[in-house]
Scaffold this active site. Structure first.
Site, mmCIF file in Angstrom:
data_model
loop_
_atom_site.group_PDB
_atom_site.id
_atom_site.type_symbol
_atom_site.label_atom_id
_atom_site.label_comp_id
_atom_site.label_asym_id
_atom_site.label_seq_id
_atom_site.Cartn_x
_atom_site.Cartn_y
_atom_site.Cartn_z
ATOM 1 C CG ASP A 2 40.643 -7.091 -39.831
ATOM 2 O OD1 ASP A 2 41.777 -6.790 -40.260
ATOM 3 O OD2 ASP A 2 39.823 -7.758 -40.492
ATOM 4 N NE ARG A 26 43.510 -31.968 -37.835
ATOM 5 C CZ ARG A 26 43.339 -32.592 -36.652
ATOM 6 N NH1 ARG A 26 43.121 -31.884 -35.572
ATOM 7 N NH2 ARG A 26 43.390 -33.907 -36.577
ATOM 8 C CE LYS A 74 42.380 -9.135 -48.522
ATOM 9 N NZ LYS A 74 41.450 -8.889 -47.435
ATOM 10 C CE1 TYR A 93 36.786 -8.746 -46.487
ATOM 11 C CE2 TYR A 93 36.361 -10.701 -45.164
ATOM 12 C CZ TYR A 93 36.720 -10.121 -46.369
ATOM 13 O OH TYR A 93 37.000 -10.911 -47.434
HETATM 14 C C1 LIG Z 1 40.256 -9.607 -46.988
HETATM 15 C C2 LIG Z 1 39.931 -9.243 -45.587
HETATM 16 C C3 LIG Z 1 39.712 -10.220 -44.620
HETATM 17 C C4 LIG Z 1 39.600 -11.683 -44.957
HETATM 18 O O1 LIG Z 1 40.786 -12.259 -45.303
HETATM 19 P P1 LIG Z 1 40.894 -13.563 -46.243
HETATM 20 O O2 LIG Z 1 42.350 -13.847 -46.204
HETATM 21 O O3 LIG Z 1 40.369 -13.192 -47.591
HETATM 22 O O4 LIG Z 1 40.084 -14.646 -45.607
HETATM 23 C C5 LIG Z 1 39.543 -9.803 -43.318
HETATM 24 N N1 LIG Z 1 39.544 -8.513 -42.978
HETATM 25 C C6 LIG Z 1 39.720 -7.540 -43.889
HETATM 26 C C7 LIG Z 1 39.703 -6.121 -43.452
HETATM 27 C C8 LIG Z 1 39.912 -7.874 -45.232
HETATM 28 O O5 LIG Z 1 40.022 -6.908 -46.142
#
Ligand SMILES: *Cc1c(COP(=O)(O)O)cnc(C)c1O
Length: 398
Positions: free
Chosen positions: A194, A70, A219, A123
């Site tokens: 982000d 963890r 992604k 997001y």
């Molecule tokens: C998909 C996404 C997230 C979230 O990520 P997950 O791995 O699905 O939790 C955060 N920021 C952006 C810009 C995204 O497209």
């Protein structure tokens, strides 16, 4: 496993940003038994110690030691050190999802009475986190990220975080990151960005003064549409604070197999991103010249209103952008989307495959009326001329 050489090599700015091979290899070699080329998956929950003293030492350093998965795990830590180097940060924390990275990074630095400033069109689950935090007495202001003066005006004595996402989800507006971080620093406010869209191949927000970078590894890092994961990158002090305050408590753990798959994806990240970029630019140029298209939102397109800023902040762009059909009718949008054969109808992005996501599909979840014709595309690694043909045929059905 993380060693000092990692910290020395990551500051080597003479390296071509697209040539990331030094990071992909760093630290594998020393660690591997029997000359294995690929690092092992330490599929273990627990670690044992040869003495009372060793166990005690590990417990005293729960944030840093391999005591229990963890907190830490050698496979996960190896990937963390590679990502930290790639993002020009001191340390990284891998978590079970991109949203876990966002919520851990944000929640570690606010308490009751504090205030968060967040750019519009972040997001969707980040916007929901802000509403969730109202329950705990944390307030927020949503600002137009393209207007520095609006961000500055939103600052209050109790503001703790300016949250950035550049470009923004669905609308693809970018922010002047160096200008915003200068203002934030002057007010003692932490910035979080982000960077899932550009990836460290095309942008390193820490070089522009951002304190904490978050990514959805689901992604481009994973790159194969087969994992869910997230990561936070920052100073060792901030990352240790997040781990101690939030991650160990909330338990959005990155499992070793996911971490290993992220490492596999990363080996081709610098090869894939320029292909996504080149193809996305070609598709965007095709669309902006099409009579049935009202406009294209891709910051690296010469016609984009923020093109100059985009060229200053990004070395390239990803495969994700949006455009507007000339029609306002949801039936037309549906006919267009259903006429596509190579583009799969799906959420998410960043894999090898091309995807289409019409914002009108969110209709029940309050899509602004003027955005019903907004279509998001993810341009994958297929032959771009076939993708353009597919779009041309579907536009012809309108
Ligand atoms: C998909 C996404 C997230 C979230 O990520 P997950 O791995 O699905 O939790 C955060 N920021 C952006 C810009 C995204 O497209």
């Amino acid at each position: 496993m993380p060693d000092k050489s990692a910290t020395i090599r990551q500051t080597d700015n003479a390296v071509n940003p697209l040539d990331v091979s030094y990071i992909l290899h760093h630290m594998n070699e020393d660690a591997l038994p029997d000359h294995a080329v690929s690092p092992p998956i330490f599929q273990t929950s627990n670690f044992c110690f040869s003495s009372f003293a060793e166990l005690k030492a590990a417990l005293e350093d729960e944030v840093g030691s391999c005591l229990y998965t963890r907190g830490n795990n050698p496979t996960v830590n190896l990937v963390e050190s590679k990502i930290a180097a790639l993002e020009h940060g001191e340390k990284a924390k891998l978590l079970g999802a991109g949203v876990a990275a966002i919520s851990n990074a944000v929640m570690a630095f606010v308490r009751q009475g504090d205030h968060i400033i967040c750019v519009a069109d972040s997001y969707g689950w980040m916007q929901r986190l802000l509403i969730y935090l109202e329950r705990f007495g944390v307030s927020h202001t949503i600002v137009d990220g393209t207007r520095i003066e609006d961000i500055e005006r939103a600052i209050r004595p109790e503001s703790r975080i300016i949250y950035l996402e550049s470009p923004t989800s669905l609308t693809f507006f970018i922010q002047d990151i160096p200008a915003i971080t200068a203002i934030a620093k002057a007010h003692g406010i932490r910035t979080i960005m982000d960077n899932s869209w550009a990836t460290p191949i095309f942008c390193n927000p820490i070089d522009f003064g951002v304190d904490l970078v978050v990514h959805s590894l689901s992604k481009y890092f994973g790159g194969n549409s087969d994992i869910i994961g997230g990561v936070i990158i920052g100073t060792a002090e901030d990352i240790d604070h997040i781990v101690w305050q939030e991650s160990l408590q909330l338990g959005a753990v990155a499992d070793p197999i996911m971490a290993w798959l992220v490492m596999r994806g990363m080996r081709t990240l610098h090869i894939r991103m320029p292909v996504h970029y080149k193809s996305a630019l070609a598709v965007a140029q095709f669309l902006e010249n099409h009579p049935r298209v009202a406009g294209v939102n891709y910051p690296l397109l010469a016609s984009h209103p923020q093109h100059e800023l985009a060229q200053r902040l990004f070395r390239g762009g990803s495969g994700l952008f949006s455009f507007r059909l000339k029609t306002q009718s949801v039936e037309d949008v549906a006919r267009f989307v259903d006429s596509l054969s190579l583009f799969k109808r799906a959420v998410s992005w960043g894999g090898y495959e091309s995807l289409v996501f019409p914002e009108a599909a969110h209709y029940a979840r309050s899509v602004p009326v003027d955005r019903l014709n907004l279509i998001r595309l993810h341009i994958g690694l297929e032959d771009v001329s076939l993708l353009i043909q597919d779009l041309d045929r579907a536009l012809g059905r309108l």
